[in-house]
Design an enzyme around this catalytic site. Structure first.
Site, PDB file in Angstrom:
ATOM      1  N   GLU A   1      40.638   6.238  60.874  1.00  0.00           N
ATOM      2  CA  GLU A   1      41.957   6.556  60.312  1.00  0.00           C
ATOM      3  C   GLU A   1      43.002   5.526  60.730  1.00  0.00           C
ATOM      4  O   GLU A   1      43.887   5.182  59.962  1.00  0.00           O
ATOM      5  CB  GLU A   1      42.404   7.957  60.757  1.00  0.00           C
ATOM      6  CG  GLU A   1      41.523   9.084  60.252  1.00  0.00           C
ATOM      7  CD  GLU A   1      41.511   9.205  58.738  1.00  0.00           C
ATOM      8  OE1 GLU A   1      40.944   8.302  58.084  1.00  0.00           O
ATOM      9  OE2 GLU A   1      42.043  10.184  58.210  1.00  0.00           O
TER      10      GLU A   1
ATOM     11  N   THR B   1      48.311   5.516  52.169  1.00  0.00           N
ATOM     12  CA  THR B   1      48.880   6.342  53.237  1.00  0.00           C
ATOM     13  C   THR B   1      49.858   5.526  54.072  1.00  0.00           C
ATOM     14  O   THR B   1      50.935   6.006  54.439  1.00  0.00           O
ATOM     15  CB  THR B   1      47.758   6.916  54.127  1.00  0.00           C
ATOM     16  OG1 THR B   1      46.917   7.727  53.312  1.00  0.00           O
ATOM     17  CG2 THR B   1      48.312   7.759  55.261  1.00  0.00           C
TER      18      THR B   1
END
Ligand code: HSE
Length: 298
Positions: A127, A180
Site C-alpha cells: 500500500e 489514491t
C-alpha cells in the site's frame, strides 16, 4: 508446490471510518498462483488483466513479498502469477488484493509461520508503494474477511467486526481512474473538534449497529462530514447516485476507498438489486461507462 487463491476486493473507509474501517467483498476479486522456488527472491512471472509493472520492487505483491521474506528464515523464494479482475484505480482495493494474496499464500506454503496481523504489516508495504501511505483499511479486511477496524496503527491492532446476516453491498465503478495518491493530496490535514465529534459519533454508531445488527442505526451512521465533501468533487454524478440509491432503499451510500467507485449498503438482496439499477440509471443518463457488483457481506 503451489497454491491458487481468490483475492477479494475491499471497500475501505465506509463513510465515517477513513483509514480505519474496511470490508471484504466475496464476489469481486483477483486470482493468483504462488509457488515455491529454490532461487531466493520474489519473481512476478505472469500478470494478466491489467497493465502494471512486473519488476519485483515496483509491484505491490513483489514489495509485500519482499517484506515477508526479510522476516522469514526460509532460504528459497516464490514465483507469483497475478490474474487481475479488479481494475487499478477503481477504489475497491486493487493493490490490497495483490499484496495480501501474495503474503497469505506464501504463509500457507511455509506452514503459517506468521500471524494474520503480521501479514497485514507486510501487505501495508504494498500500500505504501501504491499510494504513498501504508494504510491498512483495505489489506486488513482482505486478510481477515468481513469488516475490520484498525483500532491503532502503532502498535498495529486490528479488530474483526461482526457482519449482519442480511447486509449486502452494491458497488458501481464509473470508468474513470482516480489515483489514491492524488485523492489523498486534496484532503485537509486538520479538522475541527466539532467535525471530530460528528465523525466519531457516527463511527461508534456504525460499529454498534454492525454488532447488534441494527440496520437503522447502520444507516444513520453511514455519514462522512470530512472526506466525502472534498473527494466527491472528483466523481461525476456522485450526488445523484447517492440520492437515487437512498431513494431506492439503501441504508447508506458513500465513496468506496479513494473512489471513483461508489458503494451502498442494503438490507436484503432485492433492495441491493434495486439500488444497482438506480445507480446504473444515473450513469446511463450522463453517459459514463460503468460496471456494478452486488456482494453479500460475510
Ligand atoms: N483509506 C484509503 C484512502 C483507502 O481513502 O485514501 C484507499 O483505498
Amino acid at each position: 508446490e503451489e497454491i491458487k487463491i481468490f483475492c477479494p476486493a475491499t471497500i475501505a473507509n465506509i463513510s465515517c471510518g477513513f483509514d480505519v474501517l474496511g470490508v471484504a467483498l466475496d464476489s469481486v476479486g483477483d486470482e493468483m498462483v504462488i509457488r515455491k522456488t529454490s532461487k531466493k527472491g520474489i519473481f512476478i512471472t505472469k500478470l494478466e488483466g491489467q497493465d502494471l509493472p512486473m519488476e519485483t520492487d515496483r509491484n505491490v505483491a513483489g514489495v509485500a513479498g519482499l517484506a515477508f521474506l526479510a522476516e522469514s528464515d526460509y532460504e528459497g523464494g516464490f514465483e507469483i502469477e497475478i490474474y487481475k479482475k479488479i481494475k487499478a484505480g477503481s477504489g475497491i482495493g486493487s493493490s490490497a488484493a495483490s499484496s495480501t494474496g501474495a503474503v497469505w499464500a506464501m504463509n500457507e506454503l511455509l506452514g503459517r509461520p506468521f500471524s494474520t496481523s503480521k501479514l497485514v504489516e507486510f501487505s501495508m508495504e504494498g500500500e505504501r508503494l501504491a499510494s504513498g501511505v501504508a494504510h491498512a483499511d483495505n489489506v486488513a479486511p482482505a486478510l481477515f474477511g468481513g469488516f475490520t477496524l484498525v483500532r491503532s496503527y502503532a502498535p498495529l491492532d486490528i479488530v474483526p467486526i461482526n457482519c449482519p446476516a442480511e447486509l449486502f453491498a452494491t458497488v458501481i465503478h464509473p470508468q474513470i481512474e482516480i489515483k489514491t495518491s492524488d485523492s489523498r493530496k486534496i484532503l485537509k490535514t486538520n479538522i475541527t473538534l466539532k467535525e471530530g465529534i460528528k465523525q466519531w459519533g457516527n463511527l461508534g454508531g456504525l460499529i454498534a449497529g454492525l454488532f447488534t445488527e441494527d440496520y437503522d442505526l447502520i444507516g444513520r451512521s453511514l455519514v462522512d462530514h470530512i472526506v466525502e465533501p472534498i473527494r466527491s468533487i472528483l466523481i461525476p454524478g456522485f450526488n445523484d447516485v447517492k440520492t437515487s440509491s437512498l431513494a431506492a432503499g439503501a441504508l447508506g451510500c458513500g465513496i468506496s476507498g479513494s473512489g471513483p467507485s461508489i458503494f451502498a449498503f442494503s438490507r436484503g438482496e432485492a433492495t441491493a438489486e434495486k439500488v444497482a439499477q438506480a445507480m446504473k440509471d444515473v450513469y446511463q443518463k450522463i453517459g459514463i461507462d460503468h460496471d456494478v457488483h452486488i456482494s453479500k457481506i460475510n
